[in-house]
Design an enzyme around this catalytic site. Structure first.
Site, mmCIF file in Angstrom:
data_model
loop_
_atom_site.group_PDB
_atom_site.id
_atom_site.type_symbol
_atom_site.label_atom_id
_atom_site.label_comp_id
_atom_site.label_asym_id
_atom_site.label_seq_id
_atom_site.Cartn_x
_atom_site.Cartn_y
_atom_site.Cartn_z
ATOM 1 C CE LYS A 282 -2.731 66.677 -30.869
ATOM 2 N NZ LYS A 282 -2.413 65.269 -31.089
ATOM 3 C CD GLU A 366 -3.622 51.322 -36.909
ATOM 4 O OE1 GLU A 366 -2.703 51.519 -37.738
ATOM 5 O OE2 GLU A 366 -4.187 52.250 -36.289
ATOM 6 N NE ARG A 394 -3.602 51.884 -42.371
ATOM 7 C CZ ARG A 394 -2.991 53.058 -42.490
ATOM 8 N NH1 ARG A 394 -1.910 53.297 -41.790
ATOM 9 N NH2 ARG A 394 -3.438 53.977 -43.294
#
Ligand SMILES: Cc1ncc(C[n+]2csc(CCOP(=O)(O)OP(=O)(O)O)c2C)c(N)n1
Length: 634
Positions: A282, A366, A394
């Site tokens: 990254k 989640e 969600r």
């Protein structure tokens, strides 16, 4: 003129030499850094996928072959290679390019939902559709190791493994990080694949032996290296993916474009589902990003290119939560914190530093976070689950059935509630007060300022027999607004003149409502402004207040359908209160990206627009007419 200007479609990449492609990669990196330094954005993830994206677009034929980017935050390079470089300087600005893929922008974009871990399911469906329709098209899904921690990704892999006819290539972009390092069993397994010691040893030995032989130098080593790569890249089930029976190529250095191209071409020829495991860094190629400890510039504010120093962002709502949850943590040993791969951005890093054994990063999961929290509550603790508002959507069923039905004391802290703006439709937190409104027993607090956030958070963690939600927006909190009185549990913020208008305002819109009250007062209209603090359940005091005013106006930064206003209206109706009612909120639309203030202006949630609408309504009522017709917004 650079090479980027000559790329109007990915096919143009095929005419470039290796050297030119290397130059192109560095042009792209320069542009990524320059653009994000001005406007912010997902710099680190994009710097990490430059070669990988070039390779995909050279091996596959987009848009005939479909490229699905999981989450979509790493789509900048893809945008630059698909004819959008000229507009790139308006990235994430109103009318300019979106920060995510966008169907409206390009045929090369197909999935624009920025919620993670969905790409493999979309790709599974697309590949099956092409197989059934007899279309010879490949689907390439790019998924990060972070997004791979999401349950949906594994549900998809379970199906993809048996979809033998699917021309589906899954590129796992493994940089070892979500925002922070990805953790968990999956991350460990990827590390095992990545650092297969046997392979590295062999390579090292070959290298040592060759460089020791006179006349045989690095060039020969490179050839052997390539041969070795070829061997290793043989398509075979491997490690982590073996049990699922998925074919695997890798690990490949994701910054070695030609190695990536070879592997992708091999995967393409295979003609069934294949995983290509690319190792990337990254922030690759920009020192300040690579060195950035917190998250390798996952999503920096505007910054100075030379020093990498981000513009100061001032104190935001998240900081208030971060301080208070630490205070609560000291006082209450039973309070534990959960984050879904967003430790520092939701303000739990300080809590984690002090109470590491009471902090859990569950990955981009989640749903699991909610049900695991229920388990923690059943086990005698009080979990605080901190996520962005939009991402808890969600986990609706988990909140409903796993937490609320079992009367578990779990506090959900929803950051970035309301209009967030820059990140577009899927990042706005405009759903939570509707979605969770329907959950029996659940209580929702909407603090109007920093003091109320502290108070309400403390009240929320005291509730041990039902879920609680505390929601607050992006950005800095307004100055504190002190109550002038109480009405039941609600705070009265303004009371002027006669009882003409009652404004019931949810949370952070309070400052706007107070401003509106000033404008109405200036026109001789009496106003009461109340902030219920807890917007669910509806405070009975609001029913009585509504009965005694001539007009009730509700204001919230949540969708108009099923939100606080809608439920208040229903409650008033049930109680036989017939006071005219005007509901102001966010129209039930997918709002395009723009600054939060610009969106609020467009949807009429500014002091000027609200005051004007109320004056018109008051005038109509005074003249014996019914309320003025408003443009229906939902
Ligand atoms: C459901 C959901 N939860 C949280 C997020 C916030 N988020 C955006 S990117 C990201 C990390 C993604 O990591 P990875 O997939 O490895 O991609 P990388 O940025 O490392 O390239 C997270 C947690 C999200 N987009 N969707």
């Amino acid at each position: 003129m650079g090479h980027l200007e000559s790329i109007t479609t990915p096919r143009d990449l095929r005419d470039l030499s290796d050297d030119q492609l290397d130059q192109l990669a560095s042009e792209i990196r320069d542009l990524l850094v320059a653009t994000c330094s001005r406007a912010g954005g997902h710099l680190g993830p994009n710097l990490g996928v430059v070669e990988l994206t070039l390779a995909i677009h050279r091996v596959f034929d987009s848009p005939r072959d479909r490229v699905v980017l999981d989450t979509g935050h790493q789509s900048y390079v893809h945008k630059l290679l698909t004819g959008r470089w000229a507009e790139f300087d308006r990235l994430r600005q109103e009318g300019g390019l979106s920060g995510y893929p966008s169907q409206a922008e390009s045929d090369h974009d197909i999935v624009e939902n920025s919620h993670a871990s969905t790409a493999l399911s979309y790709a599974d469906g697309l590949a099956k559709a092409y197989a059934i329709r007899g279309e010879d098209r490949h689907v390439v899904a790019v998924i990060g190791d972070g997004a791979l921690t999401g349950g949906m990704a594994w549900e998809a892999l379970n199906n993809i493994a048996i979809a033998r006819d699917s021309k589906l290539v899954i590129v796992v972009n493994d940089n070892g990080r979500s925002y922070t390092p990805t953790i968990g069993g999956l991350a460990n397994a990827l590390t095992t694949l990545r650092t297969n010691p046997r392979y590295e040893q062999v390579l090292d030995q070959v290298k040592r032996r060759l460089t020791a032989v006179r006349g045989v130098g690095p060039a020969a080593y490179d050839v052997l290296h390539a041969m070795k790569k070829g061997m290793k890249d043989a398509i075979a089930p491997q490690g982590l993916f073996e049990d699922l029976g998925l074919k695997y190529v890798g690990p490949i250095d994701g910054h070695d474009r030609s190695a990536m191209e070879q592997s992708l071409a091999q995967a393409k020829r295979f003609g069934g589902p294949v995983i290509v495991h690319a190792i990337t860094r990254k922030g690759f190629g920009y020192d300040a990003a690579e060195r950035h400890e917190a998250d390798q510039f996952h999503s920096p504010q505007p910054f100075d290119i030379e020093t990498g120093e981000e513009n100061p962002r001032g104190r935001i709502w998240t900081d208030v939560f971060a301080d208070e949850i630490v205070r609560i943590g000291h006082r209450r040993q039973d309070v534990v914190a959960i984050t879904a791969a967003m430790m520092h951005v939701v303000g739990l890093d300080d809590f984690e530093a002090r109470f590491p054994e009471r902090t859990f990063d569950v990955g981009i999961a989640e749903q699991h976070a909610a049900t695991s929290a229920a388990g923690l509550a059943m086990g005698g603790l009080h979990p605080v689950v901190a996520v962005y508002s939009t991402f808890l959507n969600r986990a609706f069923d988990q909140v409903l059935m796993d937490v609320a039905l079992h009367r578990c004391g779990v506090t959900f802290v929803l950051d970035r509630a309301g209009v967030t703006g820059d990140d577009g439709a899927s990042h706005n937190g405009m759903w939570d007060m509707s979605v969770f409104q329907v959950v029996p027993g659940l209580r929702i607090a909407a603090p109007r300022d920093a003091t109320r956030l502290r108070e309400l958070l403390n009240e929320a963690v005291e509730v041990d027999d039902a879920p609680t939600v505390v929601r607050f927006p992006k950005g800095p909190p307004p100055d504190d607004i002190e109550a002038v009185d109480k009405a039941g549990g609600a705070d009265v913020l303004v009371r002027t003149g006669t009882r003409d208008v009652l404004i019931v305002v949810a949370g952070a819109m309070a400052a706007t409502a107070v401003d509106v009250a000033g404008r109405l007062e200036a026109q001789g209209i009496g106003v009461t402004v109340v902030d219920p603090r807890w917007v669910k359940p509806v405070d009975p005091a609001l029913v009585e207040l509504s009965r005694s005013h001539r007009l009730v106006v509700s204001v919230e930064d949540n969708g108009r359908v099923g939100g606080c206003g809608a439920v208040l209206l229903q409650t008033l109706n049930d109680a036989g209160v017939t006071t005219p009612f005007r509901l102001h909120g966010i129209p039930q639309e997918f709002l395009g990206h723009a600054k939060r203030a610009a969106i609020l202006e467009r949807i009429g949630l500014t002091p000027q627009a609200l005051a004007l609408s109320i004056v018109e309504d008051v005038t109509a009522l005074a003249e014996g007419r019914s309320l003025v017709d408003a443009e229906p917004t939902s």
